[in-house]
Scaffold this motif. Structure first.
Motif, short mmCIF file in Angstrom:
data_model
loop_
_atom_site.label_atom_id
_atom_site.label_comp_id
_atom_site.label_asym_id
_atom_site.label_seq_id
_atom_site.Cartn_x
_atom_site.Cartn_y
_atom_site.Cartn_z
N VAL A 1 0.85 -1.18 0.00
CA VAL A 1 0.00 0.00 0.00
C VAL A 1 0.90 1.24 0.00
N SER A 2 0.55 2.21 -0.81
CA SER A 2 1.38 3.41 -0.91
C SER A 2 1.14 4.36 0.26
N ASN A 3 2.03 5.34 0.35
CA ASN A 3 1.91 6.36 1.39
C ASN A 3 0.66 7.21 1.16
N ILE A 4 0.18 7.82 2.23
CA ILE A 4 -0.96 8.73 2.17
C ILE A 4 -0.43 10.15 2.05
N VAL A 5 -0.98 10.94 1.15
CA VAL A 5 -0.55 12.32 0.97
C VAL A 5 -1.73 13.24 1.33
N LEU A 6 -1.51 14.08 2.34
CA LEU A 6 -2.53 15.02 2.78
C LEU A 6 -2.10 16.42 2.36
N LYS A 7 -3.06 17.20 1.85
CA LYS A 7 -2.79 18.58 1.47
C LYS A 7 -3.82 19.46 2.13
N ARG A 8 -3.37 20.62 2.61
CA ARG A 8 -4.29 21.58 3.21
C ARG A 8 -3.71 22.98 3.11
N GLY A 9 -4.58 23.95 3.21
CA GLY A 9 -4.12 25.32 3.30
C GLY A 9 -3.45 25.53 4.64
N LEU A 10 -2.46 26.40 4.68
CA LEU A 10 -1.77 26.65 5.94
C LEU A 10 -2.74 27.19 6.98
N THR A 11 -2.59 26.72 8.20
CA THR A 11 -3.42 27.18 9.31
C THR A 11 -2.51 27.48 10.49
N SER A 12 -3.09 28.00 11.56
CA SER A 12 -2.31 28.26 12.77
C SER A 12 -2.20 27.02 13.64
N ASP A 13 -2.87 25.91 13.25
CA ASP A 13 -2.79 24.65 13.98
C ASP A 13 -1.45 23.98 13.67
N LEU A 14 -0.60 23.84 14.67
CA LEU A 14 0.74 23.31 14.47
C LEU A 14 0.87 21.82 14.81
N SER A 15 -0.24 21.13 15.08
CA SER A 15 -0.15 19.74 15.54
C SER A 15 0.55 18.82 14.52
N ALA A 71 -1.74 29.33 0.27
CA ALA A 71 -0.52 28.61 0.58
C ALA A 71 -0.90 27.19 1.02
N ILE A 72 -0.39 26.18 0.31
CA ILE A 72 -0.73 24.78 0.56
C ILE A 72 0.50 24.06 1.10
N GLU A 73 0.29 23.26 2.18
CA GLU A 73 1.35 22.40 2.66
C GLU A 73 0.94 20.96 2.40
N THR A 74 1.93 20.09 2.21
CA THR A 74 1.71 18.69 1.92
C THR A 74 2.44 17.85 2.95
N LEU A 75 1.75 16.86 3.51
CA LEU A 75 2.35 15.93 4.46
C LEU A 75 2.15 14.52 3.93
N GLU A 76 3.26 13.79 3.80
CA GLU A 76 3.20 12.40 3.36
C GLU A 76 3.33 11.52 4.59
N ILE A 77 2.42 10.56 4.72
CA ILE A 77 2.39 9.69 5.88
C ILE A 77 2.62 8.24 5.44
N THR A 78 3.62 7.62 6.04
CA THR A 78 3.91 6.21 5.82
C THR A 78 3.17 5.42 6.90
N HIS A 79 2.71 4.23 6.56
CA HIS A 79 1.93 3.45 7.53
C HIS A 79 2.15 1.97 7.30
N GLU A 80 1.66 1.17 8.25
CA GLU A 80 1.81 -0.28 8.16
C GLU A 80 0.49 -0.99 7.89
N GLY A 81 -0.53 -0.24 7.57
CA GLY A 81 -1.81 -0.85 7.24
C GLY A 81 -2.89 0.18 7.06
N LEU A 82 -3.77 -0.05 6.10
CA LEU A 82 -4.87 0.86 5.79
C LEU A 82 -6.15 0.05 5.73
N GLU A 83 -7.18 0.54 6.40
CA GLU A 83 -8.46 -0.17 6.44
C GLU A 83 -9.59 0.83 6.25
N LEU A 84 -10.52 0.50 5.37
CA LEU A 84 -11.74 1.29 5.23
C LEU A 84 -12.71 0.77 6.28
N VAL A 85 -13.07 1.66 7.24
CA VAL A 85 -13.87 1.20 8.38
C VAL A 85 -15.34 1.56 8.27
#
Length: 88
Positions: A1-15, A71-85
């Motif tokens: 399974v490939s990595n997940i790529v999340l994109k969002r506009g920049l926000t003040s949330d730094l989590s 302004a868009i930031e992109t975060l790529e997330i690697t994982h060990e399993g993906l499930e549609l719940v």
């Protein structure tokens, strides 16, 4: 399974940034994540669960003073399993 790529506009949330920075600094911080796709009324449509996920790549926005683009930031997330719940 490939990595997940999340994109969002920049926000003040730094989590997400703080998690990425900690992992890139050498902290092993794998998490079980839930990604929820919402419709226009903000009601859940699909839900995915990722097992033992960690951020592996971050791409910051391309800033251009001559443009009015979001302004868009992109975060790529690697994982060990993906499930549609669930699905609507």
């Amino acid at each position: 399974v490939s990595n997940i790529v999340l994109k969002r506009g920049l926000t003040s949330d730094l989590s997400l940034w703080n998690w990425f920075a900690a992992v890139m600094g050498g902290l092993v911080d794998r998490r079980n994540l839930t990604i929820t796709l919402l419709d226009q009324a903000e009601k859940p449509v699909l839900v995915w669960r990722l097992r033992n996920a960690w951020p592996s790549k971050w791409i910051g926005p391309t800033l251009n003073a001559n443009s009015c683009e979001v302004a868009i930031e992109t975060l790529e997330i690697t994982h060990e399993g993906l499930e549609l719940v669930s699905a609507a």
